[in-house]
Design an enzyme around this catalytic site. Structure first.
Site, mmCIF file in Angstrom:
data_model
loop_
_atom_site.group_PDB
_atom_site.id
_atom_site.type_symbol
_atom_site.label_atom_id
_atom_site.label_comp_id
_atom_site.label_asym_id
_atom_site.label_seq_id
_atom_site.Cartn_x
_atom_site.Cartn_y
_atom_site.Cartn_z
ATOM 1 N N LYS A 175 0.836 -1.211 0.000
ATOM 2 C CA LYS A 175 0.000 0.000 0.000
ATOM 3 C C LYS A 175 0.864 1.252 0.000
ATOM 4 C CE LYS A 175 -1.805 -1.643 3.753
ATOM 5 N NZ LYS A 175 -2.596 -1.765 4.994
ATOM 6 N N THR A 207 -7.110 9.062 9.486
ATOM 7 C CA THR A 207 -6.972 7.787 8.762
ATOM 8 C C THR A 207 -6.835 6.583 9.694
ATOM 9 O OG1 THR A 207 -4.605 8.173 8.605
ATOM 10 C CG2 THR A 207 -5.945 8.822 6.708
ATOM 11 N N GLY A 209 -7.381 3.368 11.381
ATOM 12 C CA GLY A 209 -8.252 2.247 11.035
ATOM 13 C C GLY A 209 -8.380 1.979 9.545
ATOM 14 N N THR A 210 -7.713 2.796 8.730
ATOM 15 C CA THR A 210 -7.846 2.620 7.276
ATOM 16 C C THR A 210 -7.343 1.256 6.818
ATOM 17 O OG1 THR A 210 -7.441 4.979 7.077
ATOM 18 C CG2 THR A 210 -7.303 3.705 5.071
ATOM 19 N N GLY A 211 -6.187 0.845 7.368
ATOM 20 C CA GLY A 211 -5.613 -0.452 6.974
ATOM 21 C C GLY A 211 -6.529 -1.599 7.359
ATOM 22 N N CYS A 212 -7.082 -1.520 8.565
ATOM 23 C CA CYS A 212 -8.000 -2.573 9.038
ATOM 24 C C CYS A 212 -9.216 -2.643 8.122
ATOM 25 C CB CYS A 212 -8.480 -2.279 10.461
ATOM 26 S SG CYS A 212 -7.171 -2.022 11.663
#
Ligand code: PXL
Length: 260
Positions: A175, A207, A209-212
């Site tokens: 990412k 941002t 929590g974006t990855g989760c």
């Protein structure tokens, strides 16, 4: 009459503030029409700004949760997020290896706020988990750790993705959001194709929590039978919309986490 929905399982930490971890994953599963189950690895007291305290779940309690989730349920896909310790990771590998699960590994190492969410001695176990994954999706910092090379451009993100595939034999979605380019470009490599997934870089939102959320979207689409590439493409659109429409709670936006 049969009433069996697609099912997904998340193995991750609890974020009491509701934006990351298990809470984010279960909300995504529901939003995408998937029945969600969870095995909690750690309880984290936090806000998007700071981690206040972190309590690992005893391995036996974790093992029992995982066993209950796996028992006779038609699990379509599984994701791992914050695993924290090498004993939890070894438990995950032992229970999932050979089960034919569609496993998405979000190799959570450090929170956006800077707090370590994986013990330093657990990196090795995390690397040993990757060969049983259907997908690993590192951010820039995690791609550096997994590939052992610097990443500061799209070209180096691509070469890191190739290395990670060569080392661990699992498809990679690296990412690029943290590269702070004009676009938020991720790269996917599965030993054959190198694909670029591009979207607008959206500034000035929280941002956390974006990855989760991104990995939960991929997991939900996999559970719905969309295949790896189809799931990644759908999830990239979902996460871009989620960031564009990010909730602006006054307590969170005061963070000014991302200038611009
Ligand atoms: O976004 C990484 C992450 C994963 N899991 C939990 C978290 C966070 C970030 O804060 O709290 C539980």
């Amino acid at each position: 009459m049969s009433n069996v929905p697609p099912v997904a399982l998340t193995i991750a930490g609890s974020d009491c503030s509701g934006g990351a971890g298990i809470q984010a994953d279960l909300k995504v599963f529901t939003a995408l029409g998937v029945y969600g189950m969870s095995a909690v690895t750690c309880v984290v007291a936090e806000t998007p700004k700071k981690v206040v305290s972190l309590q690992p779940i005893p391995v036996k309690v974790f093992r029992d949760q995982l066993a209950c989730c796996l028992e006779n349920m038609p699990i379509g896909a599984i994701k791992t997020g914050m695993l924290y310790s090498d004993s939890i990771i070894r438990e995950v590998k032992e229970k999932l290896a050979g089960g034919g699960y569609e496993l998405v590994v979000d190799p959570v190492i450090v929170a956006t706020s800077g707090k370590k969410l994986l013990q330093p001695n657990a990196i090795r176990a995390l690397k040993e988990l990757l060969p049983i994954a259907k997908l690993v999706m590192p951010n820039v910092d995690e791609a550096v750790i997994l590939s052992g090379q610097p990443v500061d451009s799209l070209a180096t993100l691509e070469s890191a993705a190739k290395k990670i595939f060569d080392y661990f034999g699992c498809p990679v979605l690296a990412k690029g959001g943290h590269l702070r380019m004009k676009s938020a470009t991720d790269v996917f490599y599965d030993g054959r194709a190198m694909l670029k997934l591009e979207s607008e870089y959206i500034k000035g939102v929280v941002t956390h929590g974006t990855g989760c959320t991104y990995s939960a979207c991929i997991t939900a689409h996999l559970a719905r039978g969309k295949g790896l590439q189809g799931s990644i493409e759908r999830a990239k659109r979902n996460i871009t919309e989620a960031i564009r429409n990010a909730f602006r709670f006054p307590a969170w936006t005061a963070l000014n986490q991302l200038p611009g």
